[in-house]
Write a protein that holds these residues in place. Structure first.
Motif, PDB file in Angstrom:
ATOM      1  N   PHE A 100     101.155 -54.254  24.106  1.00 41.94           N
ATOM      2  CA  PHE A 100     101.925 -54.547  22.892  1.00 41.94           C
ATOM      3  C   PHE A 100     101.404 -55.826  22.224  1.00 41.94           C
ATOM      4  N   LEU A 101     101.150 -56.865  23.038  1.00 43.29           N
ATOM      5  CA  LEU A 101     100.637 -58.127  22.504  1.00 43.29           C
ATOM      6  C   LEU A 101      99.290 -57.909  21.829  1.00 43.29           C
ATOM      7  N   ALA A 102      98.399 -57.140  22.454  1.00 45.30           N
ATOM      8  CA  ALA A 102      97.076 -56.883  21.879  1.00 45.30           C
ATOM      9  C   ALA A 102      97.209 -56.139  20.546  1.00 45.30           C
ATOM     10  N   GLY A 115      96.880 -56.844  14.486  1.00 44.97           N
ATOM     11  CA  GLY A 115      97.405 -56.728  13.132  1.00 44.97           C
ATOM     12  C   GLY A 115      97.531 -58.036  12.381  1.00 44.97           C
ATOM     13  N   LEU A 116      97.279 -59.145  13.045  1.00 48.92           N
ATOM     14  CA  LEU A 116      97.395 -60.456  12.389  1.00 48.92           C
ATOM     15  C   LEU A 116      96.153 -60.719  11.556  1.00 48.92           C
ATOM     16  N   ILE A 147     100.541 -71.751  13.562  1.00 52.61           N
ATOM     17  CA  ILE A 147     101.440 -70.756  14.155  1.00 52.61           C
ATOM     18  C   ILE A 147     101.200 -69.435  13.419  1.00 52.61           C
ATOM     19  N   LYS A 148     100.534 -68.523  14.121  1.00 57.52           N
ATOM     20  CA  LYS A 148     100.076 -67.281  13.496  1.00 57.52           C
ATOM     21  C   LYS A 148     101.023 -66.113  13.695  1.00 57.52           C
ATOM     22  N   GLY A 149     101.966 -66.232  14.623  1.00 56.64           N
ATOM     23  CA  GLY A 149     102.900 -65.146  14.849  1.00 56.64           C
ATOM     24  C   GLY A 149     103.815 -65.429  16.013  1.00 56.64           C
ATOM     25  N   LEU A 177     111.761 -63.856   9.063  1.00 57.89           N
ATOM     26  CA  LEU A 177     111.032 -64.972   9.667  1.00 57.89           C
ATOM     27  C   LEU A 177     109.728 -65.213   8.908  1.00 57.89           C
ATOM     28  N   PRO A 178     109.261 -66.467   8.844  1.00 49.57           N
ATOM     29  CA  PRO A 178     108.158 -66.839   7.973  1.00 49.57           C
ATOM     30  C   PRO A 178     106.748 -66.601   8.523  1.00 49.57           C
ATOM     31  N   VAL A 179     106.638 -65.970   9.670  1.00 50.33           N
ATOM     32  CA  VAL A 179     105.331 -65.609  10.234  1.00 50.33           C
ATOM     33  C   VAL A 179     105.415 -64.155  10.681  1.00 50.33           C
ATOM     34  N   PRO A 180     104.281 -63.494  10.916  1.00 48.06           N
ATOM     35  CA  PRO A 180     104.338 -62.138  11.460  1.00 48.06           C
ATOM     36  C   PRO A 180     105.041 -62.136  12.815  1.00 48.06           C
TER      37      PRO A 180
END
Length: 181
Positions: A171-173, A178-179, A88-90, A116-119
């Motif tokens: 926005f998603l892109a 940034g991940l 789970i990357k974001g 929250l524990p992810v970006p």
């Protein structure tokens, strides 16, 4: 990248951007809750957990409305229990519904206020009937989220008539870029 679509109350119908994205994103699946119109917090969190645990690819959770609240609660619970899956990357959170203020989802209250524990990013609307811009900003800060302002799009749902919602895809892109993957 895989995208797990997490709808909110009453699911996302055929004209909702989440339905379009389920079909058009290169790799996407969708969470199917047992009861869409009378949501129960523990059931929704367990169903999301079950869907996540079946995924093997790197994944971004793409949540809307009550799906945002469910996602935030699940992320914090998984972190607390020490079993947050590494894939789970974001979380891409659109138009969170305010469980503290909306009667039909009050059983999901209180709204979580921990980082929250992810970006994470939140996409908010200037005229969302289920979350004021001030509350959206508050949760973005509390959750450690980047905040995107979508303008005046109501609840960013089927009533907003967005189709593929290209602004959201942009926005998603930007979020995904940034991940650190």
């Amino acid at each position: 990248m895989h995208y797990l679509i997490v709808p909110g109350l009453n699911n996302s119908g055929p004209s909702h951007w989440q339905t379009f994205w389920t079909k058009s994103l290169p790799s996407a699946s969708r969470v199917f809750q047992h009861c869409w119109d009378k949501p129960q917090k523990e059931d929704w969190i367990a169903t999301l957990d079950e869907a996540v645990r079946q995924l093997k690819d790197d994944t971004i959770l793409v949540s809307h409305s009550l799906g945002v609240v469910t996602t935030a609660l699940w992320l914090l619970r998984a972190k607390q229990q020490g079993n947050l899956p590494a894939n789970i990357k974001g979380a891409f959170l659109v138009a969170p519904a305010d469980a503290d203020a909306v009667d039909v989802i009050k059983n999901f209250a209180p709204m979580p206020t921990e980082k929250l524990p992810v970006p994470v990013c939140i996409v908010g609307s200037e005229n969302d009937p289920y979350m004021t811009p001030e509350r959206t900003k508050f949760f973005a800060e509390a959750w450690g989220a980047k905040l995107f302002n979508a303008g005046a799009l109501g609840h960013i749902n089927s009533d907003s008539n967005l189709g593929e919602w290209e602004q959201g895809r942009a926005f998603l892109a930007e979020f995904e870029k940034g991940l650190s993957l």
